[in-house]
Motif scaffolding. Structure first.
Motif: not given
Length: 247
Positions: A99, A127-128, A130-131
């Protein structure tokens, strides 16, 4: 904006959990007929062609599709159905293995507007940090959408990556998968949403919101919130209230 956890389709899945046993999946409507005692529908599914009847029919098929289904609609209703245009629009989704827009540029949700064919880039608001992440690679309209829609799905994804890279050079290093759609090519949509002109709204919208015999139309196209679930919900409330008032 508030969004359902897990995506907008969770709203449809919530309905499915409550009334799924009444849904006939993969059914394609072939005819809509008025009967002396109600409404008859001819449709096909995996088992072949079937016929059912009901006291009423609430038809939520987009007008862009409905206009070509054989029916017993009155001439003025058929004219109204055929007179509403649908938006020409397309979208692409791009999955990245990092991201970078959040990690490198502190972008958490929102939209980048461009003067390219991709028009807009939308950033996920879930889902800030996250992968991985899925970004809206483009959302375009009108003649631009038609030109991009004429490309193959893979060519559209390649265009989204090429033009998006001018804003985010990280695209090519972190791209994993992508998809693209053009609503005018989707058989059961044939367009993005109902797009009324002032004249068409004035002349035909009132007729579309009145029953034709025991057939009622409902959906985003029967509201002032075209293109939005809220419009479909409000239309459904209106139609069910009208039928319930007859009981």
């Amino acid at each position: 904006m508030f969004q359902p956890v897990g995506g907008m389709d969770q709203i449809a899945k919530a309905f499915e959990r409550r009334v799924g046993n009444s849904i006939n999946y993969e059914a394609v409507v072939k005819e809509i007929r008025k009967l002396p005692d109600g409404v008859g529908i001819v449709y096909t599914d995996r088992s072949g062609q079937r016929r059912i009847r009901g006291d009423y029919c609430i038809c939520t098929i987009p007008l862009s599709v409905l206009r070509d289904i054989p029916s017993d609609f009155s001439p003025d209703m058929k004219e109204a159905i055929a007179s509403v245009a649908y938006a020409v629009t397309g979208k692409s989704g791009l999955q990245f293995n990092r991201r970078f827009w959040e990690e490198d540029e502190n972008i958490f949700g929102g939209i980048s507007w461009t003067n390219q064919d991709i028009n807009q880039i939308w950033y996920p608001s879930n889902d800030y940090l996250s992968r991985k992440g899925v970004m809206l690679g483009y959302y375009n309209f009108g003649s631009t959408a038609a030109n991009v829609g004429a490309l193959s799905p893979q060519e559209r994804v390649s265009l989204a990556i090429e033009q998006g890279s001018k804003i985010h050079p990280q695209y090519k290093n972190h791209f994993e998968n992508g998809l693209a759609l053009f609503w005018s090519n989707i058989p059961y949509s044939l367009g993005g949403w109902a797009s009324y002109t002032t004249d068409v709204r004035t002349q035909y919208y009132p007729r579309l919101n009145e029953p034709d015999g025991n057939i009622y139309l409902a959906g985003e196209h029967l509201s002032y919130l075209t293109g939005w679930m809220a419009g479909a919900f409000e239309s459904a409330r209106l139609v069910t209230a009208k039928i319930n008032a007859l009981a």
